[in-house]
Design an enzyme around this catalytic site. Structure first.
Site, PDB file in Angstrom:
ATOM      1  N   HIS B  45      38.466  30.834  66.593  1.00 53.41           N
ATOM      2  CA  HIS B  45      39.241  32.030  66.905  1.00 53.41           C
ATOM      3  C   HIS B  45      39.147  32.410  68.380  1.00 53.41           C
ATOM      4  CE1 HIS B  45      38.987  32.205  62.538  1.00 53.41           C
ATOM      5  NE2 HIS B  45      40.088  32.906  62.581  1.00 53.41           N
ATOM      6  N   VAL B 172      26.335  42.716  61.092  1.00 56.91           N
ATOM      7  CA  VAL B 172      27.787  42.625  60.942  1.00 56.91           C
ATOM      8  C   VAL B 172      28.144  41.529  59.949  1.00 56.91           C
ATOM      9  CG1 VAL B 172      30.000  42.284  62.098  1.00 56.91           C
ATOM     10  CG2 VAL B 172      28.130  43.391  63.330  1.00 56.91           C
ATOM     11  N   MET B 175      33.505  38.527  56.345  1.00 57.81           N
ATOM     12  CA  MET B 175      33.565  37.700  55.146  1.00 57.81           C
ATOM     13  C   MET B 175      34.988  37.515  54.637  1.00 57.81           C
ATOM     14  SD  MET B 175      31.624  38.903  51.678  1.00 57.81           S
ATOM     15  CE  MET B 175      32.412  38.635  50.076  1.00 57.81           C
ATOM     16  N   TRP B 226      36.644  35.007  39.547  1.00 62.92           N
ATOM     17  CA  TRP B 226      37.457  36.161  39.145  1.00 62.92           C
ATOM     18  C   TRP B 226      37.120  37.402  39.985  1.00 62.92           C
ATOM     19  CZ3 TRP B 226      33.899  33.479  36.402  1.00 62.92           C
ATOM     20  CH2 TRP B 226      32.687  34.124  36.124  1.00 62.92           C
ATOM     21  N   LYS B 227      35.894  37.472  40.476  1.00 57.68           N
ATOM     22  CA  LYS B 227      35.500  38.678  41.204  1.00 57.68           C
ATOM     23  C   LYS B 227      36.188  38.753  42.572  1.00 57.68           C
ATOM     24  CE  LYS B 227      31.325  39.885  38.754  1.00 57.68           C
ATOM     25  NZ  LYS B 227      29.986  40.503  38.861  1.00 57.68           N
TER      26      LYS B 227
END
Lengths: 333, 333
Positions: B45, B172, B175, B226-227
């Protein structure tokens, strides 16, 4: 299966809590919350947890007559001391205050220390969303997950709740940060099944899908491995910091989980977002998700909270399923 | 390995952006942000993404001279229209405004629509924490993960950032909600390795650890199955709703990811939490995590952001590592 009308369940919980020393408004509110958890299918945090909570009241660990105190108030932020009252009652009041603050400031936040287990986190997400707010809340918890790369339990499963309002029923994510709860792992073990994915660590510190092993080592695996480990850490830090309260490290298996730290956030979507925009944006996204081709034939993709509504309707209509043994215990209290 | 002094890197990015039409303050800020990403080891990035961004400017997709507009302001909440300006510049300004709002209201929130990729989300977490705030932000993104139970990509990896201030360096968490980024999966494939855990789906819709297969199906696996699927969904909903902006469903591979929606939250820990309490609470928790017995001999448990500081120090001292080919391209721009 024994089913009991919702109102009967609620009245019974209220009666017991009142007799255990809760003021009538607290007993009413807590009684409703326990009954609603069973009504919504979260039996582990409804009837089935009720006797444990009563035992903690009897031991003086939970103080049903305690009132939370506002320690600090500044604009849209408040800090409360929960004074070790009933966790679900204090959490409901804290989210209600966050909603009130958001009416005035657009966004509101209440950080609570010295409170107790909030039982079902989703409760406060539904509450915020039904008040027309985007709701966000989390709690810290007793450490039962190792930090990534470590052996001993150092992190709580620190549930995170995010809720979005919607006319047809809100979207509510209620997500503990362990991949499986210990309750769920017990179910798998008792059914003689392995977990579908690794759920914790074995004695050598390696991930395992054997529920019995994880129950023995008491070290659950975080969602997303290193990612959930990091998320659990920062949520604990933020909750302890903003409430000037206790961290997960202050709870242990011997003493249990008392005086936890929680954060409740509400953003007043009702006044900040046009109702029409709101329904259009949310409905478009949910329709798009619903339109997915299911992986399994006849399957279906659900949004968070969708199945809760289905269960709720069924249980209100037919009565709320109860474990007969636990129900008898509560009736005899 | 070629290493370039941080200031040289920054000056070069600034020069190019200025020549591409960015006002000098925008060019300065964006130049610094790109250089900082490489400096902190997030090369994907930093320099390595720079030519892509310049191409998008040349195509008129990113408008370097655009200024965000405040669409709505109410107490601690603001809504901005990013007017398709440089995503990292608008994100920095939005978090700066959230911090300002938190000085006045305890908590501040800026929801931004029609903005562009914020590049490295951690940037805005560091920014909030260095201003003494607890920071929370997220963005939606182009769909590259199926919703749980579905086949087609319907969810973005919607990165979530949570930051906690601390004198010795903030904590920090940055995620993305896919278990692995596509960049990381490419690395594994090129090294001829399988992923350590399932990272996406194969053609039959089953989870797989083969990076080449996931790159082909373009369906990454969410953290926690699924979470993470549920979390990605509610973050998209909340961002689109609060900004009255676009959802992940509005981005596709052909058009690319433009006009995304983001939310920036800051809570003014500096004034709400005593500095002494702050250091004690945070340091105690981090020390406890650090004291874990490592799973691998000689291993160590890190807190989120800890390794960033180590990389930063090394790169400031020895120069920032650059890909020579990309560096030449930028110099020739």
């Amino acid at each position: 299966m024994l089913r009991i009308p919702f109102e009967e369940l609620k009245a019974e919980f209220t009666r017991v809590l009142f007799e255990k020393g809760a003021p009538s408004d607290v007993a009413e509110l807590a009684g409703r919350l326990f009954a609603e958890n069973s009504r919504d299918g979260v039996y582990s945090h409804g009837l089935n947890r009720f006797p444990t909570i009563v035992k903690l009241i009897d031991e003086g660990r939970i103080r049903p007559a305690a009132t939370p105190r506002t320690v600090l108030s500044r604009g849209g932020f408040q800090r409360w001391d929960g004074n070790l009252g009933l966790g679900n009652v204090t959490a409901t009041r804290a989210m209600a205050r966050a909603v009130e603050l958001s009416r005035r400031y657009g966004i509101g936040c209440v950080a609570v220390r010295n409170t107790n287990h909030w039982l079902r986190g989703g409760t406060y997400g539904w509450q915020a969303a039904e008040a027309g707010c985007v709701g966000l809340c989390w709690t810290n918890a007793i450490p039962r997950m190792p930090a990534w790369g470590g052996r001993e339990p150092r992190l709580g499963n620190n549930p995170l709740v995010v809720a979005v309002p919607r006319a047809e029923g809100p979207v509510v994510l209620d997500m503990a940060l362990s991949q499986f709860s210990f309750g769920k792992m017990e179910e798998y073990r008792m059914a003689g099944k392995m977990l579908p994915f690794p759920g914790g660590y074995d004695e050598a510190g390696e991930p395992t899908s054997d529920p019995a092993v994880v129950e023995r080592t008491k070290t659950a695996l975080p969602v997303g491995f290193w990612k959930g480990s990091g998320l659990a850490m920062v949520l604990d830090l933020a909750a302890a910091l903003l409430s000037e309260g206790r961290g997960s490290l202050d709870f242990d298996e011997r003493e249990g989980e008392f005086g936890v730290s929680q954060v409740f956030l509400a953003i007043d979507a009702d006044s900040l977002v046009g109702r029409e925009v709101r329904e259009r944006v949310v409905t478009r996204i949910l329709n798009h998700v619903h339109a997915s081709t299911p992986v399994t034939e006849g399957g279906r993709v659900y949004y968070p909270g969708e199945r809760t509504l289905l269960t709720r309707r069924e249980n209100l209509e037919k009565g709320v399923p109860v474990n007969e043994e636990v129900w008898k215990i509560v009736q005899a209290m």
